[in-house]
Design a protein around this motif. Structure first.
Motif, PDB file in Angstrom:
ATOM      1  N   LEU A 107     -45.799 -32.445 -13.848  1.00  0.00           N
ATOM      2  CA  LEU A 107     -44.963 -31.464 -14.547  1.00  0.00           C
ATOM      3  C   LEU A 107     -45.323 -31.387 -16.027  1.00  0.00           C
ATOM      4  O   LEU A 107     -45.489 -30.311 -16.592  1.00  0.00           O
ATOM      5  CB  LEU A 107     -43.484 -31.839 -14.399  1.00  0.00           C
ATOM      6  N   GLN A 108     -45.449 -32.552 -16.640  1.00  0.00           N
ATOM      7  CA  GLN A 108     -45.707 -32.558 -18.079  1.00  0.00           C
ATOM      8  C   GLN A 108     -47.077 -31.946 -18.405  1.00  0.00           C
ATOM      9  O   GLN A 108     -47.210 -31.121 -19.310  1.00  0.00           O
ATOM     10  CB  GLN A 108     -45.612 -33.983 -18.630  1.00  0.00           C
ATOM     11  N   LEU A 109     -48.088 -32.344 -17.625  1.00  0.00           N
ATOM     12  CA  LEU A 109     -49.435 -31.831 -17.875  1.00  0.00           C
ATOM     13  C   LEU A 109     -49.511 -30.330 -17.579  1.00  0.00           C
ATOM     14  O   LEU A 109     -50.173 -29.576 -18.311  1.00  0.00           O
ATOM     15  CB  LEU A 109     -50.466 -32.601 -17.046  1.00  0.00           C
ATOM     16  N   ALA A 110     -48.834 -29.896 -16.526  1.00  0.00           N
ATOM     17  CA  ALA A 110     -48.857 -28.464 -16.189  1.00  0.00           C
ATOM     18  C   ALA A 110     -48.175 -27.646 -17.282  1.00  0.00           C
ATOM     19  O   ALA A 110     -48.689 -26.601 -17.698  1.00  0.00           O
ATOM     20  CB  ALA A 110     -48.180 -28.230 -14.841  1.00  0.00           C
ATOM     21  N   LEU A 111     -47.035 -28.130 -17.760  1.00  0.00           N
ATOM     22  CA  LEU A 111     -46.330 -27.413 -18.834  1.00  0.00           C
ATOM     23  C   LEU A 111     -47.218 -27.302 -20.065  1.00  0.00           C
ATOM     24  O   LEU A 111     -47.362 -26.232 -20.659  1.00  0.00           O
ATOM     25  CB  LEU A 111     -45.030 -28.154 -19.188  1.00  0.00           C
ATOM     26  N   GLN A 112     -47.818 -28.427 -20.430  1.00  0.00           N
ATOM     27  CA  GLN A 112     -48.663 -28.436 -21.631  1.00  0.00           C
ATOM     28  C   GLN A 112     -49.886 -27.530 -21.442  1.00  0.00           C
ATOM     29  O   GLN A 112     -50.236 -26.749 -22.321  1.00  0.00           O
ATOM     30  CB  GLN A 112     -49.096 -29.870 -21.955  1.00  0.00           C
ATOM     31  N   ALA A 113     -50.505 -27.634 -20.271  1.00  0.00           N
ATOM     32  CA  ALA A 113     -51.708 -26.837 -20.011  1.00  0.00           C
ATOM     33  C   ALA A 113     -51.383 -25.343 -19.945  1.00  0.00           C
ATOM     34  O   ALA A 113     -52.242 -24.505 -20.203  1.00  0.00           O
ATOM     35  CB  ALA A 113     -52.363 -27.288 -18.704  1.00  0.00           C
ATOM     36  N   CYS A 114     -50.139 -25.017 -19.610  1.00  0.00           N
ATOM     37  CA  CYS A 114     -49.714 -23.606 -19.583  1.00  0.00           C
ATOM     38  C   CYS A 114     -49.321 -23.121 -20.970  1.00  0.00           C
ATOM     39  O   CYS A 114     -48.883 -21.978 -21.131  1.00  0.00           O
ATOM     40  CB  CYS A 114     -48.540 -23.413 -18.624  1.00  0.00           C
ATOM     41  N   GLY A 115     -49.400 -23.994 -21.956  1.00  0.00           N
ATOM     42  CA  GLY A 115     -49.140 -23.562 -23.332  1.00  0.00           C
ATOM     43  C   GLY A 115     -47.696 -23.687 -23.773  1.00  0.00           C
ATOM     44  O   GLY A 115     -47.313 -23.152 -24.816  1.00  0.00           O
ATOM     45  N   VAL A 116     -46.867 -24.381 -22.997  1.00  0.00           N
ATOM     46  CA  VAL A 116     -45.473 -24.566 -23.407  1.00  0.00           C
ATOM     47  C   VAL A 116     -45.469 -25.555 -24.574  1.00  0.00           C
ATOM     48  O   VAL A 116     -46.116 -26.599 -24.519  1.00  0.00           O
ATOM     49  CB  VAL A 116     -44.616 -25.096 -22.233  1.00  0.00           C
ATOM     50  N   GLN A 117     -44.748 -25.212 -25.627  1.00  0.00           N
ATOM     51  CA  GLN A 117     -44.820 -26.038 -26.844  1.00  0.00           C
ATOM     52  C   GLN A 117     -43.470 -26.134 -27.541  1.00  0.00           C
ATOM     53  O   GLN A 117     -42.522 -25.452 -27.152  1.00  0.00           O
ATOM     54  CB  GLN A 117     -45.884 -25.481 -27.779  1.00  0.00           C
ATOM     55  N   PRO A 118     -43.405 -26.976 -28.564  1.00  0.00           N
ATOM     56  CA  PRO A 118     -42.137 -27.146 -29.281  1.00  0.00           C
ATOM     57  C   PRO A 118     -41.567 -25.800 -29.727  1.00  0.00           C
ATOM     58  O   PRO A 118     -42.299 -24.930 -30.199  1.00  0.00           O
ATOM     59  CB  PRO A 118     -42.516 -28.021 -30.483  1.00  0.00           C
ATOM     60  N   GLY A 119     -40.255 -25.665 -29.527  1.00  0.00           N
ATOM     61  CA  GLY A 119     -39.585 -24.413 -29.892  1.00  0.00           C
ATOM     62  C   GLY A 119     -39.401 -23.480 -28.705  1.00  0.00           C
ATOM     63  O   GLY A 119     -38.561 -22.580 -28.730  1.00  0.00           O
ATOM     64  N   ASP A 120     -40.183 -23.695 -27.638  1.00  0.00           N
ATOM     65  CA  ASP A 120     -40.057 -22.846 -26.444  1.00  0.00           C
ATOM     66  C   ASP A 120     -38.834 -23.248 -25.623  1.00  0.00           C
ATOM     67  O   ASP A 120     -38.395 -24.404 -25.667  1.00  0.00           O
ATOM     68  CB  ASP A 120     -41.294 -23.001 -25.539  1.00  0.00           C
ATOM     69  N   GLU A 121     -38.322 -22.278 -24.878  1.00  0.00           N
ATOM     70  CA  GLU A 121     -37.278 -22.574 -23.891  1.00  0.00           C
ATOM     71  C   GLU A 121     -37.887 -22.459 -22.496  1.00  0.00           C
ATOM     72  O   GLU A 121     -38.699 -21.572 -22.241  1.00  0.00           O
ATOM     73  CB  GLU A 121     -36.118 -21.575 -24.027  1.00  0.00           C
ATOM     74  N   VAL A 122     -37.458 -23.369 -21.635  1.00  0.00           N
ATOM     75  CA  VAL A 122     -37.940 -23.361 -20.250  1.00  0.00           C
ATOM     76  C   VAL A 122     -36.717 -23.354 -19.336  1.00  0.00           C
ATOM     77  O   VAL A 122     -35.879 -24.256 -19.405  1.00  0.00           O
ATOM     78  CB  VAL A 122     -38.825 -24.589 -19.956  1.00  0.00           C
ATOM     79  N   ILE A 123     -36.623 -22.331 -18.503  1.00  0.00           N
ATOM     80  CA  ILE A 123     -35.449 -22.176 -17.639  1.00  0.00           C
ATOM     81  C   ILE A 123     -35.659 -22.944 -16.340  1.00  0.00           C
ATOM     82  O   ILE A 123     -36.685 -22.771 -15.672  1.00  0.00           O
ATOM     83  CB  ILE A 123     -35.186 -20.685 -17.355  1.00  0.00           C
ATOM     84  N   THR A 124     -34.684 -23.757 -16.009  1.00  0.00           N
ATOM     85  CA  THR A 124     -34.754 -24.510 -14.751  1.00  0.00           C
ATOM     86  C   THR A 124     -33.329 -24.818 -14.278  1.00  0.00           C
ATOM     87  O   THR A 124     -32.353 -24.295 -14.825  1.00  0.00           O
ATOM     88  CB  THR A 124     -35.613 -25.789 -14.917  1.00  0.00           C
ATOM     89  N   VAL A 125     -33.231 -25.657 -13.261  1.00  0.00           N
ATOM     90  CA  VAL A 125     -31.927 -26.007 -12.691  1.00  0.00           C
ATOM     91  C   VAL A 125     -31.488 -27.394 -13.162  1.00  0.00           C
ATOM     92  O   VAL A 125     -32.322 -28.221 -13.550  1.00  0.00           O
ATOM     93  CB  VAL A 125     -31.982 -26.010 -11.141  1.00  0.00           C
ATOM     94  N   ALA A 126     -30.175 -27.618 -13.078  1.00  0.00           N
ATOM     95  CA  ALA A 126     -29.628 -28.951 -13.359  1.00  0.00           C
ATOM     96  C   ALA A 126     -29.457 -29.720 -12.055  1.00  0.00           C
ATOM     97  O   ALA A 126     -29.232 -30.933 -12.068  1.00  0.00           O
ATOM     98  CB  ALA A 126     -28.286 -28.826 -14.066  1.00  0.00           C
ATOM     99  N   HIS A 127     -29.557 -28.979 -10.936  1.00  0.00           N
ATOM    100  CA  HIS A 127     -29.419 -29.609  -9.621  1.00  0.00           C
ATOM    101  C   HIS A 127     -30.818 -30.011  -9.144  1.00  0.00           C
ATOM    102  O   HIS A 127     -31.444 -29.322  -8.331  1.00  0.00           O
ATOM    103  CB  HIS A 127     -28.768 -28.626  -8.649  1.00  0.00           C
ATOM    104  N   THR A 128     -31.305 -31.127  -9.679  1.00  0.00           N
ATOM    105  CA  THR A 128     -32.658 -31.609  -9.372  1.00  0.00           C
ATOM    106  C   THR A 128     -32.762 -33.042  -9.866  1.00  0.00           C
ATOM    107  O   THR A 128     -31.843 -33.561 -10.512  1.00  0.00           O
ATOM    108  CB  THR A 128     -33.735 -30.726 -10.067  1.00  0.00           C
ATOM    109  N   PHE A 129     -33.903 -33.677  -9.587  1.00  0.00           N
ATOM    110  CA  PHE A 129     -34.164 -35.003 -10.137  1.00  0.00           C
ATOM    111  C   PHE A 129     -34.476 -34.854 -11.633  1.00  0.00           C
ATOM    112  O   PHE A 129     -35.063 -33.843 -12.047  1.00  0.00           O
ATOM    113  CB  PHE A 129     -35.346 -35.638  -9.385  1.00  0.00           C
ATOM    114  N   CYS A 130     -34.108 -35.865 -12.406  1.00  0.00           N
ATOM    115  CA  CYS A 130     -34.196 -35.755 -13.873  1.00  0.00           C
ATOM    116  C   CYS A 130     -35.588 -35.426 -14.392  1.00  0.00           C
ATOM    117  O   CYS A 130     -35.742 -34.831 -15.466  1.00  0.00           O
ATOM    118  CB  CYS A 130     -33.696 -37.037 -14.530  1.00  0.00           C
TER     119      CYS A 130
END
Ligand SMILES: Cc1ncc(COP(=O)(O)O)c(C=O)c1O
Length: 380
Positions: free
Chosen positions: A65-88
């Motif tokens: 997850l971390q590597l994919a987010l970073q490789a997709c260009g997600v960076q400080p200041g960005d918002e990422v929409i996801t669920v709270a009903h999941t593993f941490c």
């Protein structure tokens, strides 16, 4: 009275012991512990299995997850929409790349992200959406993809629990820009330790993940990675060769194991059809792989204790939604913010489901559940 565990990895090992032992022995004898040939071969085999162009083995689902987010260009200041009903880990990875998780509610029938809630949560800072195919059930990907396209967002599937599940006939792992799998031992495809993978159809994205997983090593003119030359700051998040060897053995069995999970789930649905509990719902366009079989019961603690007294182990995935966890308190969410998520967390109960669960064991679970539901219904 014999116990029925929630998951039985010993029973699984007994069915594949010779293959596993030989695979592990082979790695030890060749001492190819790091980046050995099993890693690349597993990546090719898993790519074929998912129908993805590229698979990059990594050290865990969290690293994926971390590597994919970073490789997709997600960076400080960005918002990422996801669920709270999941593993941490789903949200931890977002925090680790410096972005802010924005939690939205689930569709209470499938326990996956509600696209209408995603639409409401999009802001100019939104960079990505991370749908989670929870319990092995694909999220509503057409609706998510339409939103992503409209707003120029990246989709990273959290497929940690959904190896081989399909949405409209297409395998998870190929439904977004990148997808992340966990091979944690209890997963449908589980290693004998931590392991994970990123899948993608984008060759440039695959190269970025490849570099990140192994300390940002430079690519030499022959295509191999340089040993002590680094183009960027990366991580030590490679897939271990021993784990790749175990995964190659298990991948050969995965189609049979998945079919068995699907048959068990179908039988649960039949055995429990007239019991007053909430049963999982399967939309016609999705083929879940039943990592977990999750029911809903109002008096959960009593039902769980009743089953435990009969030697039947159950689980709760997950009891505290992420928006109410201390670890994410700084995000400022309050109880009541995600009603469907919070209601589910109070009532969900995971029943034993694994390929080796016998018909007799399953019948015992169903009988005990029926008796528990009856007893609680007749309580004064
Ligand atoms: C939905 C989900 N996301 C992410 C992860 C993290 O995977 P891992 O434990 O391999 O780091 C898991 C599994 O534990 C998971 O179930």
């Amino acid at each position: 009275m014999s116990k029925i565990p929630l998951i039985d990895l010993k029973a699984q090992y007994a069915t594949i012991k010779f293959e596993i032992d030989a695979a592990i022995q082979r790695v030890i004898e060749t001492t190819a512990f790091i980046n050995g040939p099993d890693v690349q071969t597993f990546e090719q085999e898993f790519a074929r299995y998912c129908g993805a162009a590229h698979v990059i083995g990594v050290a865990s689902g969290t690293a994926a997850l971390q590597l994919a987010l970073q490789a997709c260009g997600v960076q400080p200041g960005d918002e990422v929409i996801t669920v709270a009903h999941t593993f941490c880990a789903t949200a931890e990875a977002i925090v680790h790349v410096g972005a802010r998780p924005v939690f939205v509610d689930i569709d209470p029938q499938t326990y996956t992200i509600d696209p209408d809630e995603v639409a409401r949560a999009i802001t100019p800072r939104t960079r990505a959406i991370v749908p989670v195919h929870l319990y092995g059930m694909p999220a509503d990907m057409d609706a998510i993809r339409a939103l992503a396209q409209q707003h120029g967002l990246v989709i990273i599937e959290d497929a940690a629990q959904a190896h081989g599940a399909t949405y409209k006939g297409q395998s998870v792992g190929t439904l977004g820009h990148a997808a992340c799998f966990s091979f944690y031992p209890g997963k449908n495809l589980g290693a004998y330790g931590d392991a994970g993978a990123v899948t993608t159809n984008d060759p440039a994205l695959a190269q970025r993940v490849l570099a990140l997983r192994d300390h940002g090593r430079a690519v030499r003119p022959d295509g191999k990675r340089a040993k002590y030359e680094h183009d960027q700051v990366g991580y030590g998040e490679r897939l271990d060769t021993l784990q790749a060897a175990v995964l190659r053995v298990k991948l050969r069995h995965l189609p049979d194991w998945t079919a068995r999970r699907q048959a068990i789930a179908q039988r649960y649905l039949e055995l429990l059809a007239d019991v007053p509990i909430g049963l999982p719902f399967v939309p016609v366009d999705r083929a879940p792989v039943w990592h977990l079989f999750v029911i809903r019961v109002p008096h959960r603690a009593e039902v769980q204790a009743y089953l435990a007294a009969q030697g039947i182990e159950t689980g709760i995935h997950y009891p505290i939604p992420l928006h109410l966890q201390k670890s994410f308190a700084n995000l400022g969410y309050r109880a009541g913010d995600l009603p469907h998520t919070e209601a589910a967390a109070q009532e969900i109960l995971s029943l034993p489901i694994y390929p080796e669960l016998s018909e007799e064991q399953q019948a015992r679970v169903a009988r005990a559940l029926r008796a528990a539901a009856h007893e609680l219904a007749n309580r004064p």
